[in-house]
Scaffold this active site. Structure first.
Site, PDB file in Angstrom:
ATOM      1  N   THR A  34       0.817  -1.211   0.000  1.00  0.00           N
ATOM      2  CA  THR A  34       0.000   0.000   0.000  1.00  0.00           C
ATOM      3  C   THR A  34       0.856   1.269   0.000  1.00  0.00           C
ATOM      4  OG1 THR A  34      -1.504   1.275   1.408  1.00  0.00           O
ATOM      5  CG2 THR A  34      -0.094  -0.285   2.529  1.00  0.00           C
ATOM      6  N   ASP A  35       0.252   2.368  -0.454  1.00  0.00           N
ATOM      7  CA  ASP A  35       0.951   3.664  -0.384  1.00  0.00           C
ATOM      8  C   ASP A  35       1.018   4.190   1.056  1.00  0.00           C
ATOM      9  OD1 ASP A  35      -1.739   4.331  -0.039  1.00  0.00           O
ATOM     10  OD2 ASP A  35      -1.802   5.812  -1.655  1.00  0.00           O
ATOM     11  N   GLU A  36       0.232   3.576   1.973  1.00  0.00           N
ATOM     12  CA  GLU A  36       0.208   4.090   3.353  1.00  0.00           C
ATOM     13  C   GLU A  36       1.562   3.924   4.048  1.00  0.00           C
ATOM     14  OE1 GLU A  36      -3.150   3.762   5.746  1.00  0.00           O
ATOM     15  OE2 GLU A  36      -4.520   3.802   4.052  1.00  0.00           O
ATOM     16  N   TYR A  76      -1.811  -0.322  11.047  1.00  0.00           N
ATOM     17  CA  TYR A  76      -1.951  -1.026   9.755  1.00  0.00           C
ATOM     18  C   TYR A  76      -0.766  -0.715   8.854  1.00  0.00           C
ATOM     19  CZ  TYR A  76      -3.265  -1.548   4.859  1.00  0.00           C
ATOM     20  OH  TYR A  76      -3.249  -1.852   3.501  1.00  0.00           O
ATOM     21  N   LYS A 102       2.190  -3.201   7.405  1.00  0.00           N
ATOM     22  CA  LYS A 102       2.455  -3.419   5.978  1.00  0.00           C
ATOM     23  C   LYS A 102       3.900  -3.028   5.648  1.00  0.00           C
ATOM     24  CE  LYS A 102       0.037  -4.541   3.079  1.00  0.00           C
ATOM     25  NZ  LYS A 102      -0.333  -5.896   2.543  1.00  0.00           N
TER      26      LYS A 102
HETATM   27  P1  NAD Z   1      -9.748  -7.209   2.514  1.00  0.00           P
HETATM   28  O1  NAD Z   1      -9.758  -6.982   3.983  1.00  0.00           O
HETATM   29  O2  NAD Z   1     -10.987  -6.951   1.743  1.00  0.00           O
HETATM   30  O3  NAD Z   1      -9.328  -8.719   2.215  1.00  0.00           O
HETATM   31  C1  NAD Z   1      -8.321  -9.384   2.927  1.00  0.00           C
HETATM   32  C2  NAD Z   1      -8.503 -10.878   2.713  1.00  0.00           C
HETATM   33  O4  NAD Z   1      -7.429 -11.553   3.404  1.00  0.00           O
HETATM   34  C3  NAD Z   1      -9.807 -11.426   3.292  1.00  0.00           C
HETATM   35  O5  NAD Z   1     -10.432 -12.287   2.365  1.00  0.00           O
HETATM   36  C4  NAD Z   1      -9.385 -12.190   4.542  1.00  0.00           C
HETATM   37  O6  NAD Z   1     -10.226 -13.277   4.857  1.00  0.00           O
HETATM   38  C5  NAD Z   1      -7.985 -12.650   4.121  1.00  0.00           C
HETATM   39  N1  NAD Z   1      -7.128 -12.936   5.286  1.00  0.00           N
HETATM   40  C6  NAD Z   1      -6.958 -12.162   6.404  1.00  0.00           C
HETATM   41  N2  NAD Z   1      -6.111 -12.763   7.247  1.00  0.00           N
HETATM   42  C7  NAD Z   1      -5.718 -13.930   6.672  1.00  0.00           C
HETATM   43  C8  NAD Z   1      -4.866 -14.983   7.062  1.00  0.00           C
HETATM   44  N3  NAD Z   1      -4.220 -14.948   8.235  1.00  0.00           N
HETATM   45  N4  NAD Z   1      -4.702 -16.042   6.218  1.00  0.00           N
HETATM   46  C9  NAD Z   1      -5.375 -16.083   5.033  1.00  0.00           C
HETATM   47  N5  NAD Z   1      -6.204 -15.110   4.619  1.00  0.00           N
HETATM   48  C10 NAD Z   1      -6.380 -14.041   5.414  1.00  0.00           C
HETATM   49  O7  NAD Z   1      -8.531  -6.366   1.964  1.00  0.00           O
HETATM   50  P2  NAD Z   1      -8.294  -5.729   0.515  1.00  0.00           P
HETATM   51  O8  NAD Z   1      -8.742  -4.329   0.540  1.00  0.00           O
HETATM   52  O9  NAD Z   1      -8.801  -6.660  -0.511  1.00  0.00           O
HETATM   53  O10 NAD Z   1      -6.689  -5.713   0.495  1.00  0.00           O
HETATM   54  C11 NAD Z   1      -5.967  -6.808  -0.040  1.00  0.00           C
HETATM   55  C12 NAD Z   1      -4.476  -6.463  -0.005  1.00  0.00           C
HETATM   56  O11 NAD Z   1      -4.218  -5.299  -0.776  1.00  0.00           O
HETATM   57  C13 NAD Z   1      -3.944  -6.173   1.398  1.00  0.00           C
HETATM   58  O12 NAD Z   1      -2.657  -6.703   1.491  1.00  0.00           O
HETATM   59  C14 NAD Z   1      -3.905  -4.656   1.459  1.00  0.00           C
HETATM   60  O13 NAD Z   1      -2.916  -4.205   2.354  1.00  0.00           O
HETATM   61  C15 NAD Z   1      -3.546  -4.329   0.022  1.00  0.00           C
HETATM   62  N6  NAD Z   1      -4.001  -3.007  -0.454  1.00  0.00           N
HETATM   63  C16 NAD Z   1      -5.307  -2.637  -0.331  1.00  0.00           C
HETATM   64  C17 NAD Z   1      -5.731  -1.400  -0.854  1.00  0.00           C
HETATM   65  C18 NAD Z   1      -7.168  -0.952  -0.769  1.00  0.00           C
HETATM   66  O14 NAD Z   1      -7.455   0.201  -1.111  1.00  0.00           O
HETATM   67  N7  NAD Z   1      -8.102  -1.788  -0.367  1.00  0.00           N
HETATM   68  C19 NAD Z   1      -4.788  -0.553  -1.459  1.00  0.00           C
HETATM   69  C20 NAD Z   1      -3.451  -0.975  -1.538  1.00  0.00           C
HETATM   70  C21 NAD Z   1      -3.072  -2.213  -1.043  1.00  0.00           C
HETATM   71  O1  DAU Z   2      -4.143   3.968   0.513  1.00  0.00           O
HETATM   72  C1  DAU Z   2      -4.350   2.587   0.422  1.00  0.00           C
HETATM   73  C2  DAU Z   2      -5.182   2.121   1.593  1.00  0.00           C
HETATM   74  O2  DAU Z   2      -6.516   2.566   1.343  1.00  0.00           O
HETATM   75  C3  DAU Z   2      -5.162   0.617   1.800  1.00  0.00           C
HETATM   76  O3  DAU Z   2      -3.848   0.215   2.116  1.00  0.00           O
HETATM   77  C4  DAU Z   2      -6.114   0.212   2.938  1.00  0.00           C
HETATM   78  O4  DAU Z   2      -6.154  -1.196   3.049  1.00  0.00           O
HETATM   79  C5  DAU Z   2      -7.494   0.729   2.593  1.00  0.00           C
HETATM   80  O5  DAU Z   2      -8.380   0.453   3.659  1.00  0.00           O
HETATM   81  C6  DAU Z   2      -7.456   2.235   2.333  1.00  0.00           C
HETATM   82  O6  DAU Z   2      -7.115   2.930   3.555  1.00  0.00           O
HETATM   83  P1  DAU Z   2      -7.833   4.296   3.983  1.00  0.00           P
HETATM   84  O7  DAU Z   2      -7.688   4.498   5.421  1.00  0.00           O
HETATM   85  O8  DAU Z   2      -7.398   5.411   3.077  1.00  0.00           O
HETATM   86  O9  DAU Z   2      -9.348   3.911   3.572  1.00  0.00           O
HETATM   87  P2  DAU Z   2     -10.746   4.248   4.283  1.00  0.00           P
HETATM   88  O10 DAU Z   2     -11.804   3.914   3.285  1.00  0.00           O
HETATM   89  O11 DAU Z   2     -10.830   3.668   5.641  1.00  0.00           O
HETATM   90  O12 DAU Z   2     -10.679   5.819   4.422  1.00  0.00           O
HETATM   91  C7  DAU Z   2     -10.526   6.655   3.295  1.00  0.00           C
HETATM   92  C8  DAU Z   2     -10.475   8.078   3.804  1.00  0.00           C
HETATM   93  O13 DAU Z   2     -11.772   8.433   4.296  1.00  0.00           O
HETATM   94  C9  DAU Z   2      -9.522   8.281   4.962  1.00  0.00           C
HETATM   95  O14 DAU Z   2      -8.925   9.558   4.843  1.00  0.00           O
HETATM   96  C10 DAU Z   2     -10.418   8.218   6.203  1.00  0.00           C
HETATM   97  C11 DAU Z   2     -11.727   8.770   5.690  1.00  0.00           C
HETATM   98  N1  DAU Z   2     -12.957   8.220   6.307  1.00  0.00           N
HETATM   99  C12 DAU Z   2     -13.084   6.859   6.424  1.00  0.00           C
HETATM  100  C13 DAU Z   2     -14.217   6.310   7.014  1.00  0.00           C
HETATM  101  C14 DAU Z   2     -14.359   4.819   7.155  1.00  0.00           C
HETATM  102  C15 DAU Z   2     -13.953   9.063   6.739  1.00  0.00           C
HETATM  103  O15 DAU Z   2     -13.832  10.304   6.587  1.00  0.00           O
HETATM  104  N2  DAU Z   2     -15.076   8.518   7.304  1.00  0.00           N
HETATM  105  C16 DAU Z   2     -15.245   7.188   7.474  1.00  0.00           C
HETATM  106  O16 DAU Z   2     -16.285   6.761   8.044  1.00  0.00           O
END
Ligand code: NAD
Ligand code: DAU
Length: 357
Positions: free
Chosen positions: A132-134, A158, A162
């Site tokens: 992730t970019d975080e 988190y 990562k």
């Molecule tokens: P998500 O929470 O929707 O999915 C995570 C999945 O991993 C789930 O299906 C969960 O059951 C599985 N999991 C959790 N713990 C596990 C374990 N111990 N063993 C096996 N499976 C397990 O998350 P997502 O948003 O789909 O993110 C997927 C990946 O992409 C993560 O590594 C996250 O850091 C990365 N990522 C997410 C975003 C985003 O915006 N969602 C952006 C950049 C990177």
């Molecule tokens: O940047 C990549 C990341 O994006 C991934 O690595 C994470 O897995 C993914 O969850 C996401 O993280 P964020 O924290 O950016 O996503 P979230 O949807 O939780 O929040 C997006 C933005 O909105 C953040 O600045 C927090 C804000 N927010 C979030 C929630 C849930 C609100 O303002 N209100 C809310 O209720």
């Protein structure tokens, strides 16, 4: 055959569906089915012999050894993680267990498997670590976007977990030559996004006539990428990415959270108007997220130059499709909102007294 971890989650299920649709290669999908993993996302693959689902934990080394020996995957795409920043603030332990320890166990299993391969298969094997970019922390308003060499400075448990897993993956390449490629991606959105995250939360709350919580002043900036474009980028990194390298992936859509929420409201006003009035009336500014990063932005020049990838969706087209998907999948939303989802919402928003936007 490839092995995908976390393939029942948001990005994972989109990746598996995309992989099956756009290649001939089978997938073993290892997922523990935590609260965010949902086999219903993969219902269309139920009778597809190219998708093998295995219910299990990436920390289970004997299981990993067995899977790798039985299926002999040519690559591992590692997506399994605890992914929600707010949950990591309430309970960081699970993030260390899965994201750090889990990645370690998986890297070790991959190393043992890869070391035993014949020369040709050893060379072509890949471990794609999805991150992730975080990990880069927060950007100043006018600062240039994150490049692959930007210093790590994670803010949340988190992001720190990562970052730790990224360091492990790179160290396993440098020390043991494991053919690791890493990707760092910005905020995804699209179908099957669990409604604890901003965009799906806004859609489902608006449709239920509930408050739309925006943290702090709502001026934090995120760079949104449609999940379909992320999946295409991951395929490009897997096939053509250079071993030991990192690729940043982003959508070029920097938007303040309040504007993102307003855009969702405007689309809902058009697609499913509420007789009670415009959905924006439900927006509430609530207590901020501790350690909240102010701005993320991704410099995608490397992946564009080296791998020829660029996003195909604009935020307008991608968000419209996403809102339409949620409107058409009320049953999916109902199902994921049952059980522990309500407890989480109560816990996360209990102390966030809403004020007017
Ligand atoms: P998500 O929470 O929707 O999915 C995570 C999945 O991993 C789930 O299906 C969960 O059951 C599985 N999991 C959790 N713990 C596990 C374990 N111990 N063993 C096996 N499976 C397990 O998350 P997502 O948003 O789909 O993110 C997927 C990946 O992409 C993560 O590594 C996250 O850091 C990365 N990522 C997410 C975003 C985003 O915006 N969602 C952006 C950049 C990177
Ligand atoms: O940047 C990549 C990341 O994006 C991934 O690595 C994470 O897995 C993914 O969850 C996401 O993280 P964020 O924290 O950016 O996503 P979230 O949807 O939780 O929040 C997006 C933005 O909105 C953040 O600045 C927090 C804000 N927010 C979030 C929630 C849930 C609100 O303002 N209100 C809310 O209720």
């Amino acid at each position: 055959m490839i092995l995908v971890t976390g393939g029942a989650g948001f990005i994972g299920s989109n990746f598996v569906l995309d992989w099956i649709a756009s290649t001939d290669e089978p997938v073993v999908n290892l997922d523990v089915l935590s609260y965010s993993g949902n086999l219903r996302n993969l219902a269309s693959l139920q009778r597809n012999a190219r998708h093998v689902f295995v219910h299990g934990d990436i920390r289970d080394r004997p299981l990993l050894d067995r899977l790798l020996a039985d299926h002999q995957p040519r690559a591992i795409v590692h997506l399994a993680a605890e992914s929600h920043v707010d949950r990591s603030i309430h309970g960081p332990g699970a993030f260390l267990h899965t994201n750090v320890e889990g990645s370690f166990v998986l890297l070790e299993a991959a190393r043992a498997h890869w070391s035993g391969l014949a020369a040709g298969r050893r060379e072509s094997f890949r471990f794609l670590h999805v991150s992730t970019d975080e990990v880069f922390g927060s950007l100043e308003p006018e600062a240039p976007a994150f490049t692959e060499t930007h210093a790590y400075d994670p803010s949340s448990p988190y992001a720190a977990s990562k970052a730790a897993s990224d360091h492990l993956a790179r160290a396993w390449h440098r020390t043991y030559d494991l053919p690791v490629v890493t990707s760092n991606c910005s905020n995804n959105y699209g179908p099957y996004h669990f409604p604890e995250k901003l965009i799906p939360l806004t859609i489902v709350n608006a449709l239920a006539g509930e408050a739309l919580p925006v943290y702090g002043d709502g001026l934090q900036i995120r760079d949104w990428l449609h999940v379909g474009d992320h999946c295409r980028a991951l395929r490009a990194v897997l096939e053509r990415g250079r071993v030991g390298e990192t690729y940043n992936i982003g959508g070029g859509n920097e938007l303040a959270n309040i504007d993102t929420v307003r855009r969702v409201c405007a689309l809902l006003d058009e697609l499913q108007p509420d007789p009670a009035g415009p959905y924006e009336r439900l927006i509430r500014l609530v207590a901020d997220r501790p350690g909240h990063d102010r701005r993320y932005a991704i410099d995608t020049r490397k992946i564009e130059r080296e791998l020829g990838w660029r996003p195909t969706e604009t935020f307008e087209t991608g968000l419209r499709k996403t809102v339409q998907w949620y409107l058409a999948h009320a049953d999916w939303v109902r199902e994921v909102q049952s059980g522990s989802y309500r407890d989480w919402v109560a816990q996360n928003y209990a102390t966030r007294t809403p004020g007017p936007a």
